[in-house]
Design a protein around this motif. Structure first.
Motif, PDB file in Angstrom:
ATOM      1  N   GLN A 151       3.709  -0.839  -2.756  1.00 18.59           N
ATOM      2  CA  GLN A 151       4.024   0.310  -1.920  1.00 18.59           C
ATOM      3  C   GLN A 151       2.800   0.913  -1.211  1.00 18.59           C
ATOM      4  O   GLN A 151       2.904   1.270  -0.024  1.00 18.59           O
ATOM      5  CB  GLN A 151       4.726   1.383  -2.750  1.00 18.59           C
ATOM      6  N   PRO A 152       1.640   1.047  -1.859  1.00 20.68           N
ATOM      7  CA  PRO A 152       0.475   1.586  -1.121  1.00 20.68           C
ATOM      8  C   PRO A 152       0.114   0.755   0.102  1.00 20.68           C
ATOM      9  O   PRO A 152      -0.239   1.304   1.146  1.00 20.68           O
ATOM     10  CB  PRO A 152      -0.644   1.565  -2.180  1.00 20.68           C
ATOM     11  N   LEU A 153       0.223  -0.587  -0.012  1.00 21.67           N
ATOM     12  CA  LEU A 153      -0.083  -1.449   1.129  1.00 21.67           C
ATOM     13  C   LEU A 153       0.998  -1.345   2.204  1.00 21.67           C
ATOM     14  O   LEU A 153       0.694  -1.336   3.400  1.00 21.67           O
ATOM     15  CB  LEU A 153      -0.232  -2.894   0.650  1.00 21.67           C
ATOM     16  N   ARG A 154       2.258  -1.258   1.776  1.00 20.59           N
ATOM     17  CA  ARG A 154       3.342  -1.127   2.763  1.00 20.59           C
ATOM     18  C   ARG A 154       3.219   0.173   3.537  1.00 20.59           C
ATOM     19  O   ARG A 154       3.564   0.235   4.725  1.00 20.59           O
ATOM     20  CB  ARG A 154       4.693  -1.169   2.052  1.00 20.59           C
ATOM     21  N   ARG A 155       2.738   1.218   2.877  1.00 19.75           N
ATOM     22  CA  ARG A 155       2.619   2.518   3.547  1.00 19.75           C
ATOM     23  C   ARG A 155       1.690   2.440   4.743  1.00 19.75           C
ATOM     24  O   ARG A 155       1.843   3.198   5.726  1.00 19.75           O
ATOM     25  CB  ARG A 155       2.118   3.551   2.547  1.00 19.75           C
ATOM     26  N   ILE A 156       0.744   1.525   4.701  1.00 20.01           N
ATOM     27  CA  ILE A 156      -0.220   1.365   5.797  1.00 20.01           C
ATOM     28  C   ILE A 156       0.295   0.352   6.822  1.00 20.01           C
ATOM     29  O   ILE A 156       0.218   0.570   8.029  1.00 20.01           O
ATOM     30  CB  ILE A 156      -1.593   0.922   5.245  1.00 20.01           C
ATOM     31  N   GLN A 157       0.830  -0.768   6.352  1.00 22.83           N
ATOM     32  CA  GLN A 157       1.205  -1.862   7.246  1.00 22.83           C
ATOM     33  C   GLN A 157       2.600  -1.696   7.854  1.00 22.83           C
ATOM     34  O   GLN A 157       2.807  -2.032   9.016  1.00 22.83           O
ATOM     35  CB  GLN A 157       1.127  -3.205   6.499  1.00 22.83           C
ATOM     36  N   ASP A 158       3.568  -1.231   7.066  1.00 25.34           N
ATOM     37  CA  ASP A 158       4.953  -1.137   7.533  1.00 25.34           C
ATOM     38  C   ASP A 158       5.567   0.134   6.951  1.00 25.34           C
ATOM     39  O   ASP A 158       6.113   0.135   5.855  1.00 25.34           O
ATOM     40  CB  ASP A 158       5.756  -2.375   7.097  1.00 25.34           C
ATOM     41  N   GLU A 159       5.485   1.212   7.704  1.00 30.71           N
ATOM     42  CA  GLU A 159       5.944   2.503   7.193  1.00 30.71           C
ATOM     43  C   GLU A 159       7.468   2.535   7.042  1.00 30.71           C
ATOM     44  O   GLU A 159       7.994   3.206   6.141  1.00 30.71           O
ATOM     45  CB  GLU A 159       5.485   3.623   8.123  1.00 30.71           C
ATOM     46  N   VAL A 160       8.182   1.802   7.900  1.00 26.87           N
ATOM     47  CA  VAL A 160       9.643   1.774   7.813  1.00 26.87           C
ATOM     48  C   VAL A 160      10.081   1.127   6.505  1.00 26.87           C
ATOM     49  O   VAL A 160      10.950   1.649   5.782  1.00 26.87           O
ATOM     50  CB  VAL A 160      10.247   1.019   9.018  1.00 26.87           C
ATOM     51  N   ALA A 161       9.478  -0.039   6.180  1.00 25.62           N
ATOM     52  CA  ALA A 161       9.814  -0.707   4.920  1.00 25.62           C
ATOM     53  C   ALA A 161       9.404   0.147   3.722  1.00 25.62           C
ATOM     54  O   ALA A 161      10.117   0.208   2.711  1.00 25.62           O
ATOM     55  CB  ALA A 161       9.131  -2.072   4.856  1.00 25.62           C
ATOM     56  N   TYR A 162       8.261   0.820   3.843  1.00 26.62           N
ATOM     57  CA  TYR A 162       7.811   1.683   2.751  1.00 26.62           C
ATOM     58  C   TYR A 162       8.826   2.803   2.488  1.00 26.62           C
ATOM     59  O   TYR A 162       9.175   3.087   1.339  1.00 26.62           O
ATOM     60  CB  TYR A 162       6.452   2.288   3.095  1.00 26.62           C
ATOM     61  N   THR A 163       9.318   3.424   3.554  1.00 26.66           N
ATOM     62  CA  THR A 163      10.262   4.533   3.396  1.00 26.66           C
ATOM     63  C   THR A 163      11.568   4.057   2.766  1.00 26.66           C
ATOM     64  O   THR A 163      12.116   4.712   1.873  1.00 26.66           O
ATOM     65  CB  THR A 163      10.541   5.171   4.762  1.00 26.66           C
TER      66      THR A 163
END
Length: 498
Positions: A151-163
């Motif tokens: 999740q920390p990496l997704r928050r930077i690379q793909d905010e939609v997937a993170y959410t």
């Protein structure tokens, strides 16, 4: 059946474990006296040597399994796995579990390596992976832990997937009542539940449904008290070709035959050991009734579990798009009629398979709906599907076609009726579905088969003379029909001439 000596029950293994003494006496035990097998294994996390403990045991409803648990004393990495060593079941299994109370989180789960897990409330599907012996709570915590790793990496690379993933994680925490909001840490997080000392009868903050689909039939979900558990449903199904290939029961798919362009796919059986005429598809050439172009009608004989053989015919025209399908009974005429009464309470009941023959009448008393025999013809669909067909026929053909002949009051009443029909189609209200078939060729899926379904009542009855007359059974002669008396035939002809 005799118990396999290599796979004792869990109870016997527990007794043997209690009998094993502590300290150095354990090391002097012979290998046969130990309930567990210990093997040194390489830890894939730190590269040091850990220990894998293996236990051969027998679990009810699952038969023989191997439970393996790995732990590394150097880095603390742990892992457990369940491998089924029994034969693949003849049919696949589908378990549906509703999580309504905290006691449902303690249900035991045996997940085989072929099992797919789906949580429709989160639009989440877990593909087949290694087998596991756990509980519902343990499964949900593992899902949240695995989703939260990147999740920390997704928050930077793909905010939609993170959410989207964070919404799933928060939803799982809401089910587990992890109000502290801390991150999941695998098996160590399970200790928090014991500290909370929740009442098992308390409802969960968020109710969800979990489905376990296992084509191999070797998974199991614990029910409470008996198989009539209202929050637990179980059904079997015939595997398709792709599932049999995935389990290694069929050879890989062969390429198309260049001589005729027809794949062998259509000729292979769909079930384990399913060979013979029941799995063949017959094709009949014909003429389209709309455009007059040549078309093909396909027919297949299907055996419905706990019912009878059925013929399914499908007609498709590639030129004008005309489509038609029909279902007919492939068995002998029943001596008695059958009336099926189903109490539909939720969307799970709407997914039941239903076979409505052309001689079956359909009634829903709550909305004053009554379809006479012959309406819609023969249909093999679901309860939801047949309700949608009724709504489509009435709204598009009856209401639109005859609207000019309706007075305003009739039109308003009809609109109210269609609205009520739409509500029960979405299971917004409970209702009663009654199928009355004088030939007993109709069928509604029993979710508890072979046990009785608490929501369904089946009654057989003697047909009246009028029903036999309408079906043409009064004048039907099936005994000694080739040995008619010539004098009687001549007498009948003489009467006709007069």
């Amino acid at each position: 059946m005799a118990q396999n000596p290599f796979f004792p029950t869990i109870g016997k293994l527990a007794e043997k474990a209690d009998a094993v003494p502590d300290s150095t006496a354990v090391e002097s035990e012979t290998q046969d006296d130990r309930p567990l097998e210990e093997i040194e294994s390489l830890c894939m996390k730190c590269g040091e040597q850990g220990v894998t403990r293996m236990m051969l045991t027998s679990i009810p409803y699952i038969k023989e399994v191997i439970v393996a648990s790995f732990r590394c004393e150097h880095c603390g990495a742990t892992n457990n796995e369940v491998q089924s060593v029994g034969a693949v079941r003849p049919e696949g299994v589908l378990y549906t579990l509703k999580i309504l109370h905290r006691a449902d989180l303690d249900r035991q789960i045996v997940r085989s390596e072929a099992c797919t897990i789906e949580i429709p409330d989160f639009e989440l599907q877990l593909p087949p992976m290694h087998g596991k012996l756990t509980t519902v709570e343990g499964l949900l915590r593992d899902i949240a832990s695995d989703l939260g790793v990147a999740q920390p990496l997704r928050r930077i690379q793909d905010e939609v997937a993170y959410t989207r993933i964070q919404e799933i994680i928060e939803g799982i925490k809401e089910v587990l009542d992890d109000s502290d909001g801390d991150e999941d840490e695998g098996g160590d997080e399970m200790a928090k539940t014991a500290d909370k000392a929740k009442n098992k009868d308390d409802p969960v903050k968020r109710m969800i449904t979990i489905k376990f689909d296992d084509p191999s039939g070797r998974s199991f979900v614990e029910f409470l008290e008996n198989v009539s558990d209202p929050k637990w449903t179980f059904k079997t199904y015939a595997r398709n070709i792709a599932q049999n290939r995935a389990l290694g029961l069929l050879p890989p798919e062969e390429p198309l035959n260049e001589s005729n362009g027809i794949s062998k796919e259509m000729k292979e059986p769909e079930g384990e050991g399913a060979e013979g005429p029941n799995e063949e598809i017959y094709e009949f050439p014909g003429i389209c009734s709309r455009c007059g172009r040549p078309l093909v009608t396909r027919m297949k004989k299907v055996s419905i579990p706990y019912f009878k053989d059925t013929l399914i015919m499908s007609t498709n025209c590639d030129n004008c798009g005309y489509r038609d399908n029909e279902v007919k009974s492939g068995a002998a005429i029943s001596e008695k009629g059958k009336r099926i009464t189903l109490k539909v309470e939720d969307r799970e009941d709407l997914s039941r398979d239903i076979l409505k023959s052309e001689t079956c009448g359909l009634t829903i008393p709550e909305i004053d709906l009554e379809l006479h025999p012959g309406t819609l013809g023969g249909r093999f669909t679901t309860v939801e599907g047949i309700l949608e067909q009724v709504h489509e026929e009435l709204s598009e053909k009856v209401y639109t076609g005859d609207s000019t002949a309706m007075v305003d009051e009739d039109r308003r009443n009809f609109q109210v009726f269609l609205q009520r029909l739409k509500e029960i189609t979405k299971a917004e209200k409970g209702f009663t579905l009654i199928l009355d078939d004088p030939l007993a060729n109709s069928y509604v899926q029993n979710l508890y088969a072979p046990d009785p379904d608490p929501n369904m009542e089946i009654v057989t009855y003697e047909r009246t003379w009028q029903q036999n007359e309408e079906l043409g059974l009064n004048d039907m002669k099936v005994d000694n029909y080739s040995g008619d008396d010539p004098s009687e035939e001549a007498k009948t002809c003489a009467e006709v001439e007069r």
